[in-house]
Design an enzyme around this catalytic site. Structure first.
Site: not given
Ligand code: APR
Length: 228
Positions: A53, A56, A86-87, A104, A170-172
């Site tokens: 992390y 990142r 979710q980012n 998240h 932009g999310t699967s």
């Protein structure tokens, strides 16, 4: 103003240079998700998790919101925009979006391992072993790991249920409960999906797909909305 709710994922930040998770060259190709993003991984090797992390976070501090983030912030002139993301990056906020709900967690914050309600801003990009909360417990990244609860999901479901317009960017749509939010939208509400790649949305019909990246895709959405 109409309520526009955005559900965003890693692809929203791809044009800012941040890697997605499941695509070719994605983070989960290089890192074992159980080692770096699970309670078990934390117990096994805290330094490995903190280093993951930290790297990142360092990259996040070196990047900027992209055209897609900025256009969504500007949409607040015409719509009551809520971003459900979710980012864990802060690019929506840095672009000027005023209502951002992180499902998240947030990469630039830490959390006490003794009391999850104790959350702190991280100064710079490093969070290391020995960084303690006011109760003297080790701090961990304020990120929701696999197998952990998603405290903000109910608030997100309420936002989606009240939406006049839902835009998925932009999310699967692979990770639950976030991907399940689509089930809370009212049947008559238009749903747009912005993604350059195919996204399987089992059971969801009538979704208006804009097969573009976030930047161009949000521009196209705005043109469509202007035309409506
Ligand atoms: N613009 C828009 N979408 C893009 C772009 C782009 N420029 N580039 C890629 N995408 C799309 C991909 O096609 C894919 O559908 O972004 C999506 C990224 O999917 P994932 O990597 O699965 O990321 P996400 O859906 O956000 O993952 C959900 O999983 O790993 C966990 O906690 C993590 O929040 C994350 C969750």
């Amino acid at each position: 103003m109409k309520k526009l709710v955005v559900l965003s994922g890693a692809g929203m930040s791809a044009e800012s240079g941040l890697r997605t998770f499941r695509e070719m060259g994605g983070l989960w190709e290089e890192y074992d998700v159980q080692e770096v993003a699970s309670p078990g991984g934390w117990e096994k090797d805290r330094e490995l998790v903190l280093r993951f992390y930290n790297e990142r976070r360092k990259q996040l501090l070196e990047t900027h919101p992209n055209r897609g983030h900025i256009a969504l912030a500007e949409l607040e002139k015409d719509y009551d925009v809520s971003i459900v993301t979710q980012n864990v990056d802060d690019l929506h906020e840095r672009a000027g979006s005023s209502k951002v709900l992180h499902l998240h967690g947030e990469l630039r914050k830490s959390q006490s391992t003794a009391d999850s309600s104790l959350v702190y801003d991280i100064d710079g990009w490093e969070l290391n072993l020995g960084a303690l909360c006011e109760k003297g417990a080790q701090l961990r990244p304020n990120v929701v790991w696999f197998g952990e609860a998603v405290p903000a999901i109910e608030e997100a479901a309420v936002l989606v249920a009240a939406a006049d317009l839902l835009v998925i960017i932009g999310t699967s749509m692979n990770v639950y409960p976030a991907a399940g939010l689509i089930n809370y939208v009212s049947p008559s509400v238009p749903v747009y999906l912005i993604d350059p790649n195919e996204v399987s949305m089992a059971g969801s019909t009538g979704i208006r797909v804009i097969r573009k990246g976030a930047g161009e895709g949000v521009d196209e959405l705005i043109n469509i909305l202007k035309g409506e």
